[in-house]
Design an enzyme around this catalytic site. Structure first.
Site, PDB file in Angstrom:
ATOM      1  CD  GLN A 170      24.433  52.983 -39.836  1.00  0.00           C
ATOM      2  OE1 GLN A 170      24.423  52.981 -41.059  1.00  0.00           O
ATOM      3  NE2 GLN A 170      25.513  52.644 -39.144  1.00  0.00           N
TER       4      GLN A 170
ATOM      5  CE  LYS B 121      26.929  53.401 -44.150  1.00  0.00           C
ATOM      6  NZ  LYS B 121      26.140  52.669 -43.153  1.00  0.00           N
TER       7      LYS B 121
ATOM      8  CG  ASP C 235      24.441  46.896 -44.261  1.00  0.00           C
ATOM      9  OD1 ASP C 235      25.570  47.354 -44.501  1.00  0.00           O
ATOM     10  OD2 ASP C 235      23.608  47.455 -43.525  1.00  0.00           O
TER      11      ASP C 235
HETATM   12  N1  GUN Z   1      26.775  49.923 -37.958  1.00  0.00           N
HETATM   13  C1  GUN Z   1      28.122  49.814 -37.950  1.00  0.00           C
HETATM   14  N2  GUN Z   1      28.558  49.345 -39.136  1.00  0.00           N
HETATM   15  C2  GUN Z   1      27.457  49.141 -39.904  1.00  0.00           C
HETATM   16  C3  GUN Z   1      27.265  48.658 -41.236  1.00  0.00           C
HETATM   17  O1  GUN Z   1      28.197  48.302 -41.961  1.00  0.00           O
HETATM   18  N3  GUN Z   1      25.980  48.603 -41.652  1.00  0.00           N
HETATM   19  C4  GUN Z   1      24.928  48.982 -40.870  1.00  0.00           C
HETATM   20  N4  GUN Z   1      23.708  48.873 -41.366  1.00  0.00           N
HETATM   21  N5  GUN Z   1      25.078  49.418 -39.633  1.00  0.00           N
HETATM   22  C5  GUN Z   1      26.342  49.498 -39.157  1.00  0.00           C
END
Ligand code: GUN
Length: 295
Positions: free
Chosen positions: A98, A54, A121
Site C-alpha cells: 500500500q 480490500k 497492482d
Molecule cells: N495508494 C493509492 N492507490 C493505491 C493503489 O492502487 N495501490 C496501492 N498499492 N497503493 C495505493
C-alpha cells in the site's frame, strides 16, 4: 442538461458477482482459493481504510486475504525481506504494497523487488511496459476500474477529446496511455494536464470526457467544462462542512453539485471510481491465481 450518474456500486457488484462465480469454480475443482496479500506500513488512515475495504471485498467473493502490518519505523531492508517472503510463498497468488510509504523508504526499490507475476497492482516496470505496448498484463487497478466503467456505460471514446488531470504513476499516466491506444475503449485524443499546464480552462472546455486525478478537493468547477461532458472523478477528500452532522463531507476532485448540472454522465464520490478500483484488484488477483499473465 439532465445528469446521469455512473453508478460504481452496481457496476462493481456486477463484476464481483462474476469473480465470485469463477472463484467458486476453482474451489469446486479442489484447488486452493485465490489469495491476495497486502503490506501496510504505518498508520495512515486513508491507507488503513483502503486495505480494510480490500479485505472486505475479498471476503465477499471468496478470495483469501491477509494483511501484513508494519510500524512506520520499519526499515527498507526489512520491507525488502517481507517482499522476498511473499514472492516465494506459493500460498500467495498476488500482493500489493500500500502506498504511500514513509519517506525513508525508496518506493522504486520496493516496487522493483516485487515478482512481476505477483504484482497485482500492475506497478512493476515490466508490467507497466507490457501495458504501454498493449500486451496481456495486470493493469493498474484504478485505470482498469475506469476502463470497466467506460465499457459498462458504453461511453464512446474513439475520436473523442479526453482530458486527464494529473500525471501520477498510479492513475493519470497509465489511463492516458490506455485511452490513446488502438483499442476499444481507446482511440481517443488524450491531453494530459498537470501543474505546469497553461490555460487549463481552455483545454478542459474542449473535453468530451474529463478524468480528474489531481488530488485537490473540488478543483474542477462548472465554468471549466462544456455542456454534455462526461466526468470521471478519481479524487477522494474529507473537507470540513459545518452544515453536516459529522462536521465534514466526502468529496472528489470535482465540484459535484455545480458540474453535475452540465454533465451528461458523472461519477459520484463516494460510490464511483473507488469501488471500481477494488473490483479491478480482485480481477487481477483472479488472473494471478489462474496464471493468465505469467505461467
Ligand atoms: N495508494 C493509492 N492507490 C493505491 C493503489 O492502487 N495501490 C496501492 N498499492 N497503493 C495505493
Amino acid at each position: 442538461m439532465k445528469k446521469k450518474l455512473i453508478d460504481g456500486k452496481t457496476t462493481s457488484n456486477k463484476i464481483k458477482k462474476r469473480i465470485a462465480k469463477e472463484v467458486a469454480k476453482i474451489i469446486d475443482n479442489d484447488e486452493k482459493a485465490p489469495h491476495l496479500a497486502a503490506v501496510l506500513v504505518g498508520g495512515d488512515p486513508a491507507s488503513e481504510f483502503y486495505v480494510k475495504s480490500k479485505e472486505k471485498a475479498c471476503k465477499s467473493v471468496g478470495i483469501t486475504s491477509s494483511v501484513y502490518r508494519h510500524s512506520e519505523k520499519t526499515t527498507e531492508a526489512n520491507l525488502l525481506e517481507i517482499i522476498d517472503f511473499m514472492n516465494n510463498d506459493p500460498e500467495i497468488d498476488g500482493f500489493i504494497v500500500q502506498l504511500p510509504l514513509p519517506k525513508h523508504i525508496d518506493v522504486d526499490r520496493i516496487i522493483n523487488r516485487i515478482n512481476p507475476a505477483k504484482d497485482v497492482d500492475g506497478f512493476h516496470p515490466m508490467n507497466i511496459g507490457k501495458m504501454v505496448i498493449g500486451a496481456p498484463t495486470y493493469l493498474p487497478a484504478t485505470p482498469a476500474g475506469i476502463m470497466m466503467m467506460i465499457k459498462e456505460y458504453k461511453i464512446e471514446t474513439a475520436g473523442k477529446n479526453i482530458v486527464v488531470l494529473g500525471r501520477s504513476n498510479i492513475v493519470g499516466t497509465p489511463i492516458s496511455i490506455m485511452l490513446s491506444r488502438k483499442a476499444n475503449p481507446g482511440n481517443a485524443t488524450v491531453t494530459l494536464c498537470h501543474s505546469r499546464t497553461q490555460n487549463l480552462e481552455e483545454i478542459t472546455k474542449q473535453a468530451d470526457i474529463i478524468i480528474a486525478a489531481i488530488g485537490q478537493a473540488e478543483f474542477v468547477k462548472a465554468d471549466m467544462v462544456k455542456k454534455g461532458v462526461v466526468i470521471i472523478d478519481v479524487g477522494i477528500h474529507r473537507v470540513e462542512d459545518k452544515t453536516k452532522e459529522k462536521g465534514y463531507r466526502i468529496t472528489g476532485d470535482v465540484a459535484f453539485d455545480e458540474v453535475s448540472k452540465k454533465a451528461s454522465l458523472i461519477t459520484p464520490v463516494p460510490g464511483g471510481v473507488g469501488l471500481m478500483t477494488i473490483a479491478a484488484l480482485l480481477e487481477n488477483t483472479l488472473k494471478a491465481a489462474k496464471k493468465e499473465v505469467y505461467r
